[in-house]
Design a protein around this motif. Sequence first.
Motif, short mmCIF file in Angstrom:
data_model
loop_
_atom_site.label_atom_id
_atom_site.label_comp_id
_atom_site.label_asym_id
_atom_site.label_seq_id
_atom_site.Cartn_x
_atom_site.Cartn_y
_atom_site.Cartn_z
N PRO A 264 0.82 -1.21 0.00
CA PRO A 264 0.00 0.00 0.00
C PRO A 264 0.86 1.26 0.00
O PRO A 264 1.74 1.42 0.84
N VAL A 265 0.63 2.14 -0.94
CA VAL A 265 1.26 3.46 -1.00
C VAL A 265 0.13 4.46 -1.21
O VAL A 265 -0.50 4.46 -2.26
N PHE A 266 -0.11 5.29 -0.22
CA PHE A 266 -1.27 6.19 -0.23
C PHE A 266 -1.24 7.10 -1.46
O PHE A 266 -2.08 7.02 -2.34
N ILE A 267 -0.25 7.96 -1.56
CA ILE A 267 -0.13 8.86 -2.72
C ILE A 267 1.31 8.95 -3.18
O ILE A 267 1.59 8.86 -4.38
N VAL A 268 2.26 9.14 -2.26
CA VAL A 268 3.66 9.34 -2.62
C VAL A 268 4.56 8.39 -1.83
O VAL A 268 4.16 7.84 -0.79
N THR A 269 5.77 8.25 -2.33
CA THR A 269 6.78 7.44 -1.63
C THR A 269 7.84 8.31 -0.98
O THR A 269 8.91 7.81 -0.61
N SER A 270 7.57 9.59 -0.85
CA SER A 270 8.56 10.51 -0.27
C SER A 270 8.27 10.84 1.18
O SER A 270 9.02 11.61 1.80
N GLY A 271 7.20 10.28 1.75
CA GLY A 271 6.85 10.60 3.13
C GLY A 271 7.95 10.24 4.11
O GLY A 271 8.31 11.03 5.00
N GLY A 272 8.51 9.06 3.97
CA GLY A 272 9.58 8.63 4.87
C GLY A 272 10.84 9.46 4.69
O GLY A 272 11.54 9.77 5.66
N ILE A 273 11.15 9.85 3.45
CA ILE A 273 12.31 10.70 3.20
C ILE A 273 12.16 12.04 3.89
O ILE A 273 13.09 12.55 4.53
N ASN A 274 10.97 12.65 3.77
CA ASN A 274 10.72 13.94 4.43
C ASN A 274 10.80 13.82 5.95
O ASN A 274 11.30 14.73 6.62
#
Length: 443
Positions: A238-248
């Motif tokens: 599952p990926v809600f919208i983006v894969t940059s959440g953890g990076i941020n």
Amino acid sequence: MRPRLAGAGRVCGRIVLAPRFVPLCLVAALVVRLCWVLAVETRPIDDFSWYFDRAIDLAAGRGLTVHGVPTAYWPVGYPLLLAGLFLLTGPSLLAAKLLNVVLGLGIVWLSYRIAKRLFASELAARMALLLLAFHPNQIAYTSLTASETPFLFLMLLGCLILLRRKHRLRDDCLAGVVFGLGCLTKPTMLFVPAVFFVLSLATRLRWATVARGLVVYGALGLVILPWSVRNHEVFGRPVFIVTSGGINLLIGNNPVATGGYGPADPVSEAAVEAEKDEGAREIVARTIALRHIREHPWRTIGLVPFRLWHLYAKDVEGFYWNELAGGAEGWPLAGRPMLLVKLLAELYYLALLAMFAAGIFSFYLNGRVPFPRPFRSALGLGLVAHFTLVMMLLFGSSRLHFPLVPCFAWYAGAWLAARVTATEPVRQRAGSPAHAWSWSAPS
């Protein structure tokens, strides 16, 4: 001095409440944004370039990919909007900038309409309109292919639909669709409708309000569902919208974090970069960041003042990005004159913040809220609190307070309206609320 102040307030009120004031302000807002776009030639750089290039790919039917590899690192909403435009115009940077001009004008108009609903004051709404029409940093963004402008337009449009006097099912569904498109543009839109409904329920617990919230979020979920399904197929999870959440999250929570945007420590970056899959990098980054928060809670809390500083201290990043994108080269305001423009823009912003703070103090902190619906009038404060709390979990950047500028203008406009009407007796329409500062426009 009192007669002079009363005379100045009377003249100011007559000018602002003149029948042609709103259309003239909108025309002026359009002209300054159009002139900026035509005078400043910028090229897409950084994530602005990513949005523009992905829009070209989407318009060509190649999907959201980088070198042929599907991605979800940045949100799809803005590239999708540009792709729809490019299907009509072809890949055109000028078309993208002119779209920003239209959306920027829409932001000014929507802000005026929302302020009128929040405060039941034509004068306050027009003051907010004036402040936002000439806000320098908002104007500077029109020449950038940035997602901030469409995101803010969608947020204000959704809020205005929710504020309609007559609540209809189709309006709530439409608001949900608008907020869903906003989530695809920036995921921080997710809890914006919740701010509205929490404030409404704080006034009176009504099941009808709960039902409205369910309808809005149901429509929102249907909008983002296809993209979430696509991401699940691409990344196998599952990926809600983006894969940059953890990076941020890692940028704001690592041993060398400063509260602003910047690289993580070398060990954490090496661990993230060791993963070849985009989705796996997001998981590793989030895991490292959460472990750092658990092991160093006091350092995490200690960064809050620095995050606030980076978030709100400056409001000239639009000009900064224009310079980096080549907009200052060969332009009459290049070099030292550009520094003067930035200084004036920062002073404008600080004055807006000062009036915003003065309005909050005079309207809410003294216990005498002059608005007919106090909790509804607090919508702007709720939005400020929402975005601030989100950024306190991540990192601060002046670019991230862009959607809050209309909120500042609402309360600054209300404060200015109160100062004007305090200089003389208030003229009201028959049957209008008897609030000491609600000076309505003449019929």
